[in-house]
Design a protein around this motif. Structure first.
Motif, mmCIF file in Angstrom:
data_model
loop_
_atom_site.group_PDB
_atom_site.id
_atom_site.type_symbol
_atom_site.label_atom_id
_atom_site.label_comp_id
_atom_site.label_asym_id
_atom_site.label_seq_id
_atom_site.Cartn_x
_atom_site.Cartn_y
_atom_site.Cartn_z
ATOM 1 N N ASP A 1 -8.312 -5.960 -4.253
ATOM 2 C CA ASP A 1 -9.204 -4.857 -4.629
ATOM 3 C C ASP A 1 -10.161 -5.252 -5.755
ATOM 4 O O ASP A 1 -10.922 -4.417 -6.248
ATOM 5 C CB ASP A 1 -8.408 -3.610 -5.013
ATOM 6 N N TYR B 1 -9.391 -3.363 1.384
ATOM 7 C CA TYR B 1 -9.428 -3.588 2.828
ATOM 8 C C TYR B 1 -10.728 -4.261 3.264
ATOM 9 O O TYR B 1 -10.731 -5.057 4.213
ATOM 10 C CB TYR B 1 -9.206 -2.269 3.571
ATOM 11 N N ASN C 1 0.853 -1.193 0.000
ATOM 12 C CA ASN C 1 0.000 0.000 0.000
ATOM 13 C C ASN C 1 0.888 1.242 0.000
ATOM 14 O O ASN C 1 1.622 1.497 0.949
ATOM 15 C CB ASN C 1 -0.888 -0.016 1.247
ATOM 16 N N VAL D 1 3.332 -0.894 4.044
ATOM 17 C CA VAL D 1 2.766 0.428 3.785
ATOM 18 C C VAL D 1 3.898 1.444 3.679
ATOM 19 O O VAL D 1 4.752 1.524 4.553
ATOM 20 C CB VAL D 1 1.788 0.853 4.897
ATOM 21 N N ILE E 1 -1.847 -1.480 -4.005
ATOM 22 C CA ILE E 1 -2.980 -0.571 -3.868
ATOM 23 C C ILE E 1 -2.456 0.804 -3.468
ATOM 24 O O ILE E 1 -1.444 0.919 -2.788
ATOM 25 C CB ILE E 1 -4.013 -1.083 -2.841
ATOM 26 N N THR E 2 -3.152 1.829 -3.918
ATOM 27 C CA THR E 2 -2.722 3.195 -3.633
ATOM 28 C C THR E 2 -3.795 3.929 -2.842
ATOM 29 O O THR E 2 -4.973 3.871 -3.171
ATOM 30 C CB THR E 2 -2.440 3.970 -4.934
ATOM 31 N N SER E 3 -3.340 4.618 -1.798
ATOM 32 C CA SER E 3 -4.276 5.337 -0.935
ATOM 33 C C SER E 3 -4.717 6.667 -1.530
ATOM 34 O O SER E 3 -5.702 7.249 -1.076
ATOM 35 C CB SER E 3 -3.619 5.609 0.424
ATOM 36 N N VAL F 1 -8.876 0.990 -3.176
ATOM 37 C CA VAL F 1 -8.217 0.540 -1.955
ATOM 38 C C VAL F 1 -9.233 0.241 -0.863
ATOM 39 O O VAL F 1 -9.050 -0.663 -0.045
ATOM 40 C CB VAL F 1 -7.192 1.599 -1.484
ATOM 41 N N SER G 1 -4.399 4.758 4.529
ATOM 42 C CA SER G 1 -5.761 4.458 4.098
ATOM 43 C C SER G 1 -6.777 4.563 5.227
ATOM 44 O O SER G 1 -7.982 4.494 4.978
ATOM 45 C CB SER G 1 -5.821 3.042 3.496
ATOM 46 N N SER H 1 -8.118 3.541 -8.230
ATOM 47 C CA SER H 1 -7.785 2.906 -6.961
ATOM 48 C C SER H 1 -9.073 2.533 -6.249
ATOM 49 O O SER H 1 -9.920 3.392 -6.002
ATOM 50 C CB SER H 1 -6.966 3.842 -6.079
#
Length: 892
Positions: free
Chosen positions: A481, A497, A153, A517, A179-181, A493, A522, A491
């Motif tokens: 995701d 989660y 992340n 991370v 995944i990108t916040s 994200v 996030s 994204s």
């Protein structure tokens, strides 16, 4: 007061210890935190080259003054063509980013196995060797078993890392779960990638533009940066640009142009009505563009697909010869935009007519009921747009003759982060195409330029890139995701989660065993923070590269501290402007260096930490093989290493040496890191004419999608794959999903229009220059915090239109609750006529869910608590979260 650096560091260290007492942190026994020995710091004064990353832009070059080891001043670099010696207050506040008492000052490991935002991690200080060994061995164990079970992340919190290294770790490690916040609340890229082959966005041309409609975005001044985009707008307005700002709030820019208040979340209805007026009431179009530079003349079958000839190419009816021809037939003289044609029993229609017929019911009166903009205002804006487009005119730049269309309509996150966001962005481009204002002077510009950007596909239309190409389908899903079902998402994200909590429920055969991370928070930066925190807490092992004791640090097992911004050696290349096309940036590629100040604590550069972990994992050769192909010099600038600069696969390099090789490969042998250390900046600029993509593909050499054929085919492929695998997309039936993949934008009631009646208002978040992002810990800095609190009337308050407040019995200063279907917040009322009557307006990126960054930061209003993104309630194409949730308000 005369103070030595050693004494200063003692004070800062003590402040950190005091600040941490009683806020859920355990300091290592007998230690304050390891810090570097200050005895060898150089005395005297020196000036270092730098660049600022205190906002997302990161294109302001700086000069940093260091006196006896202490940073005393930061100013703009006068040699920079971007900021020209200026610097905004955020840039100057980087001093506080360096001397922040809430920084993590040494590697630490958790001793309390129980995780939660209110739990004391029981930190124990460890060495860097131990930290890398713990993290590396755990990640190797996961990789040896199944690399998919590590989630990586990243986010904008460490912009220097993000813009130069963010995908590399995942690629080398072998996990697809990157995944990108930073994306769900800024999903603005898809249409630019699809229609204009540009990433991340399209922008207005302020050098030659005369009329600009700006939706849910800033053209510069709202951003408050000291760079070219903030200068360009007032200069353009002095040169005759008319600015129309369509926004629920009267911003700085709106106050200088024409403010058109709009009900939050209804931008699509407004744009569709503009198209309706242009097509049905005005009728003045750029027919040459539509016939020869778009697919508006392509013949469409009854199933919505192109009709193809014996060549396999899309067909056009030539009115001159009365027969069908390939779209690229050199004898094609007069493509038909209207009419009905037949190939046997196959009834064919030019796509222009299909788009026009789809717009018939979207009248200004219809739109007024939805967006509250008066029908007369919509008609005037449409009329002015067409009039100012100067259809048929030309302009000569550097001896080259261009079509001249000095109008644009550009939307960004405020208008696009909705359940129908993709359609809104595509509709804006259709409006520009009607008058031919695409990639020509004055019009809508893809932010990238060059001889390959608008290269056509075999069907003649601009080849999509990146997010418009999308992720391949696989089943069972490999991604937490679920991007298999949302292939074009920027994204999701939040879905990752959610899925990580119960992966088997969503058809995954893997479980999250580890989480890494880097600069991606996030918990507070996305939606549903309690759900995200719970999900992270249940991951067996979490390691993070951190700057301060934030929510992610609180939930981690091992934390590895990175340098502050001024301590980081770095390079950053900007080769486009994300906000405007203007004289300072058009055609320019600029690379800057940051010469680091001496680090204060036992911290390290994030890229080098990641390289150490990959070495311990056994993935160093994988990393070097990737870097031989591509090194990121900036967020959108990449270099491929020349043969003489290729990395040895099994040799470990520091990131500085990798950048040196990449710079020499990109610019030439003499332009490496040493050149930057001596000069601060590399500037490469092509002639102005080459910054317009029409120059590279003039005439009919490429076509834009007016009828969004690629989107329709993508939806069809997705549906076929889902059905073939008997898969279940959470939240959508296949038929519902296909509604988002139509080739023509359509209006339908999204979930915000289906909320219970008691939720009668729309909450929105907007940026103010002093509190735009959390980058650089801006939401903790006492300078900006004090100024905001004392002087900015809209900081940390709940903004309501004065009439709305009176109707509900609220007065300025009342403490009220704002409640959505997902959460609620409290704050002080501030009434104003600057807000749309149907809105609840909250400024800035503020509010924390831990007290380990100070009690004050934790008590600020946190807008994201109001947001949710359950499956079925976000844009499945772009992954955009609905950013204007329906809310109710009441007194505490």
């Amino acid at each position: 007061m005369d103070i030595s650096r050693r004494d200063f560091l003692k004070i800062v260290g003590a402040a950190g210890a005091v600040a941490s007492v009683g806020v859920g942190l355990s300091l290592p026994d007998g230690k304050v935190f390891a810090q570097q020995d200050a005895a060898n710091v150089k005395s005297g004064t020196e000036t270092l080259f730098g660049y600022c990353k205190m906002c997302m832009k990161g294109d302001c070059s700086t000069l940093v003054t260091v006196e006896n080891g202490i940073v005393t001043e930061i100013v703009g670099n006068p040699d920079s063509p971007i900021n020209k010696g200026t610097l905004c207050p955020r840039g100057k506040s980087a001093i506080l980013n360096l001397y922040n008492p809430y920084r993590v000052k040494a590697p630490m490991k958790r001793t309390n196995p129980k995780k939660g935002l209110d739990e004391d991690p029981g930190w124990v200080e460890i060495s860097w060797e131990e930290a890398i060994e713990i993290v590396g061995s755990k990640f190797k164990e996961i990789r040896d078993n199944d690399p998919r079970e590590l989630v990586y992340n990243v986010g904008f919190g460490m912009m220097d890392y993000f813009v130069t290294f963010f995908p590399m770790f995942a690629m080398a490690y072998g996990t697809p779960n990157l995944i990108t916040s930073n994306g769900p609340l800024c999903a603005v890229h898809y249409a630019a990638c699809l229609i204009q082959a540009s990433m991340p966005v399209s922008v207005p041309d302020l050098e030659h533009g005369k009329y600009l409609i700006s939706l849910g975005r800033t053209t510069g001044p709202n951003f408050g940066a000291a760079n070219s985009t903030c200068r360009a707008l007032p200069e353009a307005m002095e040169n005759g640009l008319e600015l129309v700002v369509v926004d629920p709030r009267c911003s700085i820019e709106a106050s200088k142009g024409t403010w058109v208040p709009i009900r939050p979340g209804t931008d699509l209805s407004f744009v569709l009505a503009l198209i309706n007026v242009v097509l049905y009431e005005i009728g003045r179009l750029d027919f040459d563009f539509l016939k020869n530079r778009s697919n508006a003349s392509y013949l469409i079958q009854e199933d919505g697909d192109y009709y193809r000839g014996a060549s396999g190419k899309p067909q056009i009816w030539d009115l001159a010869d009365g027969r069908m021809k390939d779209f690229d037939d050199p004898s094609l003289k007069d493509p038909a935009l209207e009419g009905e044609y037949f190939a046997g029993d196959n009834r064919l229609t030019p796509s222009f007519i299909l788009v026009k017929e789809a717009m018939e019911n979207y009248s200004p009166e219809w739109a007024e009921e939805i967006c509250t903009i008066p029908a007369a205002t919509i008609r005037k804006i449409a009329s002015d747009f067409v009039e100012k487009a100067m259809i048929g005119s030309t302009i000569k730049i550097d001896g080259f003759t261009f079509p001249y269309r000095p109008v644009g309509i550009v939307a960004s996150r405020g208008a696009l982060n909705h359940e129908d966001g993709a359609y809104t962005d595509l509709a804006c481009r259709i409006l520009c195409e009607l008058v031919g204002a695409m990639d020509v002077p004055g019009g809508n510009q893809g932010c990238h330029y060059g001889p390959h950007v608008l290269e056509p596909t075999e069907d003649g239309t601009v080849a999509p890139i990146m997010e418009a190409i999308g992720e391949p389908f696989s089943y069972p899903p490999n991604h937490f995701d679920l991007c298999e079902y949302f292939p074009h998402r920027h994204s999701t994200v939040y879905s990752a989660y959610r899925t990580m909590l119960e992966p088997e429920k969503y058809g995954l055969e893997i479980k999250p065993k580890g989480l890494f991370v880097v600069g991606g928070n996030s918990v507070i930066g996305v939606v549903e923070p309690k759900m995200v925190a719970e999900s992270i807490s249940k991951v067996p092992f979490t390691a993070s590269i951190v700057y301060h004791f934030d929510e992610i640090a609180q939930l981690s097992d091992v934390i590895m501290p990175e340098y502050s911004m001024l301590e980081r050696f770095g390079i950053n290349t900007t080769s486009c402007d994300f906000l405007t096309h203007n004289r300072d940036t058009m055609g320019a590629t600029i690379t800057m260096v940051r010469q680091p100040v001496e680090p204060i604590y036992n911290t390290r550069l994030a890229q080098d930490i990641a390289i150490d972990i990959l070495e311990r994992v056994g993935a160093l050769s994988d990393l070097n093989a990737i870097l031989n192909q591509v090194v990121m010099l900036g967020e959108t600038t990449e270099a491929s290493l020349k043969p003489e600069y290729q990395l040895e696969l099994n040799k470990k390099y520091e990131i500085g040496e990798i950048w040196d090789r990449a710079l020499k490969s990109y610019y030439g042998d003499e332009y490496g890191v040493d050149y930057l250390h001596n000069n601060g900046i590399i500037i490469d600029k092509v002639p102005a004419k080459e910054s317009y993509n029409y120059f590279h593909f003039p005439g009919s050499e490429t076509r834009y999608q007016f009828y969004i054929h690629t989107q329709m085919k993508s939806g069809q492929r997705l549906a076929e794959n889902i059905r073939a695998n008997n898969a279940k997309v959470p939240g959508w039936e296949v038929e519902d999903l296909l509604e988002y993949y139509q080739p023509i934008p359509v209006w339908r009631k999204t979930h915000i229009f289906k909320a219970p009646e008691e939720f009668d208002l729309f909450a929105l978040n907007y940026k103010i220059p002093t509190s735009m992002f959390r980058l650089g810990s801006a939401d903790q800095m006492p300078w900006t915090m004090d100024w905001n609190t004392d002087y900015h009337p809209y900081f940390n308050v709940i903004g309501l239109n004065a009439a709305t407040a009176e109707k509900k019995g609220f007065r300025d200063g009342d403490i009220i609750v704002v409640e959505s279907l997902y959460g609620k917040i409290e704050g002080k009322v501030k009434t104003s006529q600057l807000f749309h009557p149907d809105s609840v307006a909250i400024a800035g990126a503020t509010g924390r869910m831990v007290k380990s960054l100070g009690k004050r930061a934790s008590e600020l209003v946190h807008f994201n608590v109001l947001l949710g993104a359950p499956f079925g309630n976000f844009d499945p194409v772009m992954g955009a979260v609905e950013c204007t949730p329906r809310v109710k308000v009441y007194k505490v």
